[in-house]
Enzyme design. Structure first.
Site, PDB file in Angstrom:
ATOM      1  N   ASP A 134      65.067  71.546  24.179  1.00 16.74           N
ATOM      2  CA  ASP A 134      64.873  72.605  23.396  1.00 16.74           C
ATOM      3  C   ASP A 134      65.866  74.320  24.131  1.00 16.74           C
ATOM      4  OD1 ASP A 134      61.926  72.831  23.339  1.00 16.74           O
ATOM      5  OD2 ASP A 134      62.690  74.256  21.524  1.00 16.74           O
ATOM      6  N   GLU A 162      59.417  73.742  22.017  1.00 14.53           N
ATOM      7  CA  GLU A 162      58.849  74.886  23.218  1.00 14.53           C
ATOM      8  C   GLU A 162      59.173  76.745  22.575  1.00 14.53           C
ATOM      9  OE1 GLU A 162      57.898  77.118  26.725  1.00 14.53           O
ATOM     10  OE2 GLU A 162      59.543  76.228  25.940  1.00 14.53           O
TER      11      GLU A 162
END
Length: 486
Positions: free
Chosen positions: A120, A187
């Protein structure tokens, strides 16, 4: 008078002898490892990273804004590009879109290893789009560089690891120890549904890993004060964090009759007190490890200071406090990131709010920082609330065989550069794995300098094609070295 002068001169002579003795005993901790011939990495590898960057796997604080279809598209890309790896490794999904792979090793007596990364990325603000030289999700390969969000944070890790694994499996390599790969999908928004779930899953399965490697350290160029050489930093710990909300609620009124103190005044004074009373700087245990590894490689002036860090700590702190990046290594830092107050230009606000982002050194705690700031602010009108928190990570040993293996792998690929433990000043998903392994390290195999450091969560993120191929080579060598008995 002569006796006093004699005492002073004698004390100076003793101090000088002490300083010189420490300097002579301050020997290098660098290993002597030869660089190996680089393996061939095909041009398909950079193209795979380019394709990955094009997929907008953006994490937002508001879950409703997340385009889950893009995340599934990224997973499909991995299926397509790495059929050999998917065919050989067991894989499962946790938290919906975080991938966990298991590459079974030949020996069950060896503890497994865990390689981590995340796919991400942070959003690109509309206001910043015009500052990008190339579109942030173009994945453009131009003039030997791959452009876009995720090029260094951290699709480079996911794609780099997968390229290495695909090559190794295709060549017939089978690890002695089991290899786990954990690729997080959240994250950038705390990793609660991704890495945290992976760590819980592995703990429930009884997995106790020999080591964990996540993002964090880099091959720095010109970022370590006093160092001319490149320095590869291996994160042996990371700072904790706490986000504090300051709230002030007082009587308002008409702006034509201002009171002695408004909500804005009270809040501003509180923030001013925090800025005027920074947390003390000092040599922590992980910073002392950094000094021991980097110091002997420095020019004579800095080497003398580092060799006598305890005696000359004020001098060392004066140097490191000058730059934001080095200042963050020597103290707990506080940054006001949000301030809100007022709704109308002729009304005194009754309410004011500020958010402080605090990064905590490993030898301190969320509670100690919270209590210290309450004492500094010392105003009952300012209510302090903890919004989110994470304690500092435990400190991994730079003498452990895993660190030695990382040192070897880095030098085999990148040559004779200085390697040192350090404190990672940001937070990584690896913080959830403390009950899965006692040896957690952080390193990303690419170069970080004054030019590209600003592209982290910023603009013009990119990585060189050849630099990315070296990333693949590093992970290839790391798995070969780490998946055997150390």
């Amino acid at each position: 008078m002569k006796r006093l002068l004699g005492i002073i001169l004698g004390s100076l002579a003793i101090a000088l002898v002490y300083i010189l003795a420490n300097l002579l005993l301050f020997s290098s901790k660098q290993s002597d490892i030869e660089k190996i011939a680089p393996i061939k990495v095909t041009n398909a590898a950079p193209q795979h990273l380019s394709d990955a960057i094009k997929i907008k796997t953006i994490s937002y604080d508001d879950p409703a804004m997340i385009d889950t279809a893009s995340f599934h598209q990224f997973i499909e890309l991995l299926y397509e590009k790495y059929p050999v790896a998917f065919g050989k490794m067991e894989h499962t999904f946790l938290g919906g879109m975080t991938m966990l792979f298991k590459w079974q090793g030949k020996r069950t007596d060896l503890k497994p290893m865990i390689l981590m990364s995340h796919y991400d990325v942070v959003p690109v603000p509309e206001a910043n789009l015009s500052e990008w030289k190339e579109p942030p999700f173009s994945g453009l390969i131009k003039n030997g560089e791959i452009w876009g969000r995720g090029a260094i944070d951290d699709k480079v890790g996911v794609i780099g690891i997968m390229e290495a694994v695909e090559m190794l499996i295709s060549s017939g390599f089978q690890p002695d120890r089991t290899v786990y790969l954990s690729f997080g999908h959240d994250e950038e928004v705390m990793g609660v549904n991704g890495a945290k779930q992976v760590a819980h899953y592995l703990k429930q399965k009884g997995v106790k890993a020999e080591f964990v490697l996540d993002e964090g350290g880099y091959i720095t160029q010109g970022l370590v004060p006093g160092m001319q050489k490149d320095v590869a930093l291996i994160g042996t710990t990371e700072k904790g964090f706490v986000t504090l909300e300051l709230n002030v609620d007082v009587e308002g009124g008409h702006a034509s009759m201002p009171k002695k103190e408004t909500a804005i005044d009270v809040l501003s004074k509180a923030i001013g007190k925090v800025n005027e009373n920074p947390f003390p700087s000092y040599i922590s245990k992980p910073l002392n490890d950094f000094i021991d590894y980097v110091g002997p490689e420095m020019p004579i002036g800095f080497r003398t200071v580092f060799a006598n860090a305890t005696l000359l700590e004020p001098v060392l702190m004066a140097v490191y406090e000058k730059a934001p990046s080095s200042n963050a290594l020597v103290r707990t830092t506080v940054a006001p990131t949000i301030i809100e107050a007022g709704e109308k230009n002729n009304v005194l606000p009754t309410y004011a709010r500020a958010v402080l982002n605090i990064r905590i050194l490993p030898e301190e705690s969320v509670n100690s920082v919270h209590e210290d700031l309450k004492e500094v602010i010392d105003d009952e009108r300012v209510k302090i609330k903890i919004l989110e928190k994470s304690e500092p990570a435990s400190i991994s040993n730079p003498d452990h065989p895993t660190y030695v293996m990382l040192d070897k792998s880095i030098k085999q690929v990148f040559g004779d550069i200085v390697i040192s433990p350090y404190i990672m000043i940001a937070a990584s998903d690896s913080r959830y794995f403390s009950k899965v392994s006692d040896h957690i390290y952080r390193f990303c195999p690419f170069k970080l300098n004054k030019q590209n450091i600003k592209s982290f969560h910023g603009i013009n993120e990119k990585i060189g094609v050849e630099e990315f191929k070296d990333c693949v080579r590093f992970y290839h060598q790391l798995i070969k070295n780490g998946a055997t008995e150390m």
